[in-house]
Design an enzyme around this catalytic site. Structure first.
Site, PDB file in Angstrom:
ATOM      1  N   CYS A 182      12.142   5.874  -8.209  1.00  0.00           N
ATOM      2  CA  CYS A 182      11.381   6.843  -8.998  1.00  0.00           C
ATOM      3  C   CYS A 182       9.954   6.943  -8.472  1.00  0.00           C
ATOM      4  O   CYS A 182       9.473   6.048  -7.769  1.00  0.00           O
ATOM      5  CB  CYS A 182      11.374   6.452 -10.486  1.00  0.00           C
ATOM      6  SG  CYS A 182      10.214   5.126 -10.925  1.00  0.00           S
ATOM      7  N   LYS A 239      -9.326  -3.208  -9.272  1.00  0.00           N
ATOM      8  CA  LYS A 239      -8.382  -2.767 -10.302  1.00  0.00           C
ATOM      9  C   LYS A 239      -7.882  -3.896 -11.207  1.00  0.00           C
ATOM     10  O   LYS A 239      -7.035  -3.669 -12.057  1.00  0.00           O
ATOM     11  CB  LYS A 239      -7.175  -2.099  -9.637  1.00  0.00           C
ATOM     12  CG  LYS A 239      -7.516  -0.928  -8.743  1.00  0.00           C
ATOM     13  CD  LYS A 239      -7.629   0.332  -9.537  1.00  0.00           C
ATOM     14  CE  LYS A 239      -8.161   1.464  -8.709  1.00  0.00           C
ATOM     15  NZ  LYS A 239      -7.316   2.518  -8.416  1.00  0.00           N
ATOM     16  N   CYS A 295       4.416  -8.261  -1.788  1.00  0.00           N
ATOM     17  CA  CYS A 295       4.159  -7.144  -0.890  1.00  0.00           C
ATOM     18  C   CYS A 295       5.455  -6.962  -0.102  1.00  0.00           C
ATOM     19  O   CYS A 295       6.528  -7.253  -0.615  1.00  0.00           O
ATOM     20  CB  CYS A 295       2.937  -7.393  -0.009  1.00  0.00           C
ATOM     21  SG  CYS A 295       3.027  -8.890   1.000  1.00  0.00           S
ATOM     22  N   ASP A 326       0.847  -1.183   0.000  1.00  0.00           N
ATOM     23  CA  ASP A 326       0.000   0.000   0.000  1.00  0.00           C
ATOM     24  C   ASP A 326       0.888   1.240   0.000  1.00  0.00           C
ATOM     25  O   ASP A 326       1.703   1.401  -0.888  1.00  0.00           O
ATOM     26  CB  ASP A 326      -0.985  -0.067   1.168  1.00  0.00           C
ATOM     27  CG  ASP A 326      -1.922  -1.278   1.014  1.00  0.00           C
ATOM     28  OD1 ASP A 326      -2.419  -1.505  -0.100  1.00  0.00           O
ATOM     29  OD2 ASP A 326      -2.128  -2.010   2.001  1.00  0.00           O
TER      30      ASP A 326
END
Length: 130
Positions: free
Chosen positions: A120, A52, A70, A29
């Site tokens: 990034c 999604k 994760c 998350d």
């Protein structure tokens, strides 16, 4: 079509990453924004993952292997991987995805083993290693 979910080690992923038909799906998350990420990975937060899945399918068109992770790949990574595999099993369409795998030890294990990470903020990741 049933797709089995299996596990992959960081070393195995290093070998797979060079293949153009592999996509890495980061389901952490908010920690992705400050912990960095595996270069080239897609971000689909676990809390909204089920809604999604159609977007993910668009992002990974042409890929046949999806690698989920994760932070530790103990809860969110495996549950999203299984949710995705179930979605594939329920759809009538052949989407070309043959393998759904979970990265053992997750992002934390990847980074701890000295593998390259990217810092990034681009979505999707443009791939600058740190």
């Amino acid at each position: 079509m049933a797709v089995n979910v299996s596990y992959i080690t960081a070393s195995q992923l290093v070998n797979l990453k060079s293949h153009p038909n592999v996509a890495i799906v980061d389901v952490r998350d908010e920690e992705r924004s400050y912990d960095a990420h595996i270069t080239g990975s897609f971000h689909y937060a676990s809390h909204s993952f089920s809604q999604k899945i159609p977007n993910l399918l668009q992002d990974v068109k042409g890929k046949d292997t999806l690698v989920f992770h994760c932070a530790l790949s103990q809860v969110r990574g495996p549950s999203c991987a299984r949710m995705f595999a179930n979605y594939l099993a329920e759809t009538e369409e052949d989407l070309g995805i043959k393998k759904v795998v979970i990265l053992e030890r997750g992002f934390n294990g990847w980074e701890a083993s000295g593998r390259p990470v990217c810092r990034c903020a681009d979505l999707p990741c443009k791939g600058q290693s740190a």
